[in-house]
Design an enzyme around this catalytic site. Sequence first.
Site, PDB file in Angstrom:
ATOM      1  N   ASP A 223       9.192  47.057  86.441  1.00  0.00           N
ATOM      2  CA  ASP A 223       9.941  46.217  85.506  1.00  0.00           C
ATOM      3  C   ASP A 223      11.055  45.442  86.196  1.00  0.00           C
ATOM      4  O   ASP A 223      11.459  45.753  87.328  1.00  0.00           O
ATOM      5  CB  ASP A 223      10.533  47.073  84.395  1.00  0.00           C
ATOM      6  CG  ASP A 223      11.414  48.194  84.946  1.00  0.00           C
ATOM      7  OD1 ASP A 223      10.880  49.044  85.692  1.00  0.00           O
ATOM      8  OD2 ASP A 223      12.624  48.212  84.660  1.00  0.00           O
TER       9      ASP A 223
ATOM     10  N   GLU B 218      12.763  51.260  84.491  1.00  0.00           N
ATOM     11  CA  GLU B 218      13.895  51.747  85.269  1.00  0.00           C
ATOM     12  C   GLU B 218      15.160  50.975  84.929  1.00  0.00           C
ATOM     13  O   GLU B 218      16.258  51.544  84.888  1.00  0.00           O
ATOM     14  CB  GLU B 218      13.580  51.643  86.768  1.00  0.00           C
ATOM     15  CG  GLU B 218      14.588  52.335  87.677  1.00  0.00           C
ATOM     16  CD  GLU B 218      15.730  51.426  88.121  1.00  0.00           C
ATOM     17  OE1 GLU B 218      16.680  51.926  88.753  1.00  0.00           O
ATOM     18  OE2 GLU B 218      15.670  50.211  87.823  1.00  0.00           O
TER      19      GLU B 218
ATOM     20  N   ASP C 152      12.563  56.382  97.362  1.00  0.00           N
ATOM     21  CA  ASP C 152      12.634  55.408  96.270  1.00  0.00           C
ATOM     22  C   ASP C 152      13.495  54.238  96.733  1.00  0.00           C
ATOM     23  O   ASP C 152      14.025  54.240  97.854  1.00  0.00           O
ATOM     24  CB  ASP C 152      13.233  56.071  95.029  1.00  0.00           C
ATOM     25  CG  ASP C 152      13.080  55.227  93.767  1.00  0.00           C
ATOM     26  OD1 ASP C 152      12.235  54.312  93.756  1.00  0.00           O
ATOM     27  OD2 ASP C 152      13.804  55.483  92.789  1.00  0.00           O
TER      28      ASP C 152
ATOM     29  N   HIS D 294      19.279  40.656  90.067  1.00  0.00           N
ATOM     30  CA  HIS D 294      19.830  40.670  88.708  1.00  0.00           C
ATOM     31  C   HIS D 294      20.543  39.371  88.346  1.00  0.00           C
ATOM     32  O   HIS D 294      21.167  39.303  87.285  1.00  0.00           O
ATOM     33  CB  HIS D 294      20.800  41.843  88.492  1.00  0.00           C
ATOM     34  CG  HIS D 294      20.131  43.176  88.424  1.00  0.00           C
ATOM     35  ND1 HIS D 294      20.615  44.227  87.673  1.00  0.00           N
ATOM     36  CD2 HIS D 294      19.002  43.653  89.014  1.00  0.00           C
ATOM     37  CE1 HIS D 294      19.828  45.277  87.807  1.00  0.00           C
ATOM     38  NE2 HIS D 294      18.836  44.952  88.630  1.00  0.00           N
TER      39      HIS D 294
END
Length: 599
Positions: free
Chosen positions: A188, A255, A284, A569
């Site tokens: 996502d 997430e 991760d 972002h």
Amino acid sequence: MSFFQRARAASQSAPASSKSSKLGDLNGNVNRTAGETRRRVKAGSILAACVSAAVLLTWLSTPSTRASGAGSVTEPLCSQVPPLYPHAQRELWDGLSSTFASPSFVDRAAHLLGGAVRVPTEVYDEMGPIGKDTRWEVFSDLHDYLRVAFPRVHASLELTKVNTYGLVYVWKGSDVSLKPLLLTAHQDVVPVNAETYDQWEHPPFSGYYDGTYVWGRGSADDKSGLIGILTSVELLLERGFQPRREITLAFGFDEEASGKEGGYEIGAYLLAAYGKDAFAMLVDEGGEIEELYGGVFALPAVAEKGYLDVRVDVAAPGGHSSVPPAHTTIGMLAQLLVQYENHPPKVRLSRASPMYQHAQCLAAHAPGLSSSLREVIKKSATSDEALALAEKQLFQDPVFKALVSTTQAVDMVGGGVKSNALPENAMAIINHRIATDSSVAAVQEHSTAILRPLAAAFNLSFTSFGSSLTSEVPASGTLTLSDAWDSALEPAPITPTGEDSMAFKLLSGSIKATYESHRFLSGSEDSIVVIPSLGAGNTDTQFYWSLTPHIFRYTHYVTGPGSGSDKAHTVNEACKADSLVEMARFFSTLILNVDEGAL
């Protein structure tokens, strides 16, 4: 500007006698003839063959005394392992190195990422149930793309879909006695504000590749990780590799919205299927490669801070604003928030903090660090006075201080419906990132203690996190503290990095082998140091704590000006194609090393 970016700027003022280390262009295209590349790769393989497995797993720095509990022990100060090259699969690894050095493969990797970016897998804080909210359905389109883009992965690995859109791939190993390796990423992306579309150099879901960057939302966070992992597995399958140790891939799908549908369900599935502590190690998304104080450092996060959103609700009778009380609910809330901001949790630099270990590593390996700070950090291992002095100097950087402390930020307020009506209700939400040596309960207790005196002063009945704290007396209103979204999270367990941590040694050696391989080909003079760091945010690993104590949050990506990593972002998010290739090189190296490593 981040702490690490400021540290980079500080290194420019280091004394001339200090090593002047410039970050090698890890992202530069390898424009060399095929013959030169083959010669260099061959030379690299000879070098790898000369390094024994015993030497590769030996700490190399000089021992020093560090505090440990009530006494002290002698341990290396941020010791380093040398590059760890695959031994049994050295020929395969050399062949992969030739592939990674090819400009045509850079293009291939870029187009793979671009295709994933073109599927707009946006998730929002408030989504309806899967099967009812149609916004989830876009993940089916991404799955269709991945099947076409990675045919060998889907032909050779077992795929289980968890909660419809979570992806768990299992690459069976030949030795069932070996604990699997777990590699994770998320599918996502955060939504793109429609009002910013015209500010993008290329449309946010174009996946446009300009020969250097792949542009678009998710190109850096975290579809580059998703594609980097799948690309490395696809390449290994192309060359006929079959692992001894099982490889498990887990890809969540929310997430960016706390992971309750994706990571949470995947964690529960893996725990039921494998059991507690069943995996050798987990990698991760997370820390990157940065230049600090004249040195090049890889920064795997070995812990994450905890999380709590405190909701503050003030309620009182309404009425016409022509006859107001001394304080409206909004006025009382304003004073409560001022009191809150003026009394943040106390912060101390503990020797148990990952950021203390981080500082020690800078003292041991950062050539541009001032000699005075270097010495006080070293002495702080056994001297409380030196620790206090080190804390004072290190806390001059607000970001370093924030990473050590429990932070608080008033991020949301609300109240009132009309200018001439007294507001019956006013609210605020205060976001906390909880220090590794604190807890959710400690933050709740702190919040209660700070606001309780004002509740009494305003004659408000006070309920704090479900407990009433006022006696049976008349009250002019109510003050309530609560967990805003029921999403409180304790700080993550700290991953072991000491002398007996084979997982951290193997990760470190793989990072170094990846970096040194490209450095050797590109002619860069800079070596890399691996130091533990801390994640200020939270990833899907919050749901995987019970699967392994060896959790590393690390993205093998070079940051700094022109990297594109600072745009995650926000507008113009981009991933440098050469860095994507290095991510695939890292995952391939890690898989091969873990396959023959003793974990």
